[in-house]
Design a protein around this motif. Sequence first.
Motif, PDB file in Angstrom:
ATOM      1  N   ASP A  85       0.851  -1.190   0.000  1.00 58.98           N
ATOM      2  CA  ASP A  85       0.000   0.000   0.000  1.00 58.98           C
ATOM      3  C   ASP A  85       0.891   1.245   0.000  1.00 58.98           C
ATOM      4  O   ASP A  85       1.711   1.450   0.900  1.00 58.98           O
ATOM      5  N   GLN A  87       0.262   4.489   0.412  1.00 56.10           N
ATOM      6  CA  GLN A  87       0.066   5.459   1.483  1.00 56.10           C
ATOM      7  C   GLN A  87       0.744   4.995   2.774  1.00 56.10           C
ATOM      8  O   GLN A  87       1.382   5.771   3.487  1.00 56.10           O
ATOM      9  N   ARG A  88       0.625   3.716   3.074  1.00 54.10           N
ATOM     10  CA  ARG A  88       1.288   3.178   4.264  1.00 54.10           C
ATOM     11  C   ARG A  88       2.803   3.220   4.108  1.00 54.10           C
ATOM     12  O   ARG A  88       3.535   3.449   5.075  1.00 54.10           O
ATOM     13  N   SER A  91       4.055   6.625   4.912  1.00 55.65           N
ATOM     14  CA  SER A  91       4.086   6.806   6.360  1.00 55.65           C
ATOM     15  C   SER A  91       5.352   6.203   6.964  1.00 55.65           C
ATOM     16  O   SER A  91       5.979   6.798   7.855  1.00 55.65           O
ATOM     17  N   HIS A 170       1.491  -0.534  11.004  1.00 58.96           N
ATOM     18  CA  HIS A 170       0.464  -1.149  10.154  1.00 58.96           C
ATOM     19  C   HIS A 170       1.147  -2.063   9.139  1.00 58.96           C
ATOM     20  O   HIS A 170       2.294  -1.843   8.750  1.00 58.96           O
ATOM     21  N   LEU A 172       2.169  -3.369   5.671  1.00 58.49           N
ATOM     22  CA  LEU A 172       2.343  -2.694   4.389  1.00 58.49           C
ATOM     23  C   LEU A 172       1.473  -3.313   3.306  1.00 58.49           C
ATOM     24  O   LEU A 172       1.121  -2.650   2.330  1.00 58.49           O
TER      25      LEU A 172
END
Length: 297
Positions: A85, A87-88, A91, A170, A172
């Motif tokens: 992902d 967006q992750r 981060s 989280h 990935l």
Amino acid sequence: MDEVSTSSAESEAQAVSRSQMGGFPDLYKQIQQLLCTSLSEHSFMVRQEELRLMQRSSFYLEIRRHDEHENHPRLSDTKLWTLIDKQRLRSVMTMAYERVELLLALQELLYEELIEGCRELEDFIAKYDRGLAGGDAAAHAQQRFLQTCQDLSDFESRMTRDAAKLYLQHKLIPNNGHSPRIPLSASLIIKLPVMINRLKSCVTSNVVHLYWEDSDMQPDDLKPEEFQVRVKSLPQTSDEQEEVAESTCRSYDLKINDLKPNRHYEFSVRRVDTMTLVRERWVDTIVLGMLEKDAST
């Protein structure tokens, strides 16, 4: 008579001071040994160079499987990359950047603490030799000695170039029922700065042969990487526009032809940016003057 009394008083004062050191019989020798080894002038020069290299290094994010072996895919594997992902991942990149900034700031503070600790320990040794170090001074010196030893250990342990693991809040790869469950871990890896070899690089009237290397690698240890070389023609007059050209290569040298004689050029070398680059603040640059046409013939 007064001189004898004064000398006697100083001797008594020194004897009293040394007797107050009875609880710290080995402290003096331990501090002397530390000042001659880990806190010597040469050691500080080496440590300063290590810190400078670390500040100029490139930091990358590396994603691996928890159970990764040679036959398992890495982040560069196309299939694995498409599952992550984005967006992750951004981060995690932000977290990695903050980790690097914190690491470098702590190393700078530790280096300054070592300098201060060395100064205080040297001051204690000088006072002791003059018989002016009492019990309070000895207690403070012992505390500073222990703290300096800890600072040395922390500084050296953080200078390692091995991967530093990051905690992933989280996964990935989101668990949406379609993607395979692949346990991943994230780490920071450090690559030392690319340095232009100023002794080996050579210039003629219209050709520059540029050589570069990793800071601490021997020629036989150099690993294939992709580099970006930037060439900028420096204007000779205020009306002249600078010319910039860039090229990439997978070797540690590049021959640049068709330059103009009797001019100055700025050359810079860096690794080609990748999506996993977390931080790079320094690029080695050199300015070389081309020889006159007659001088090269």
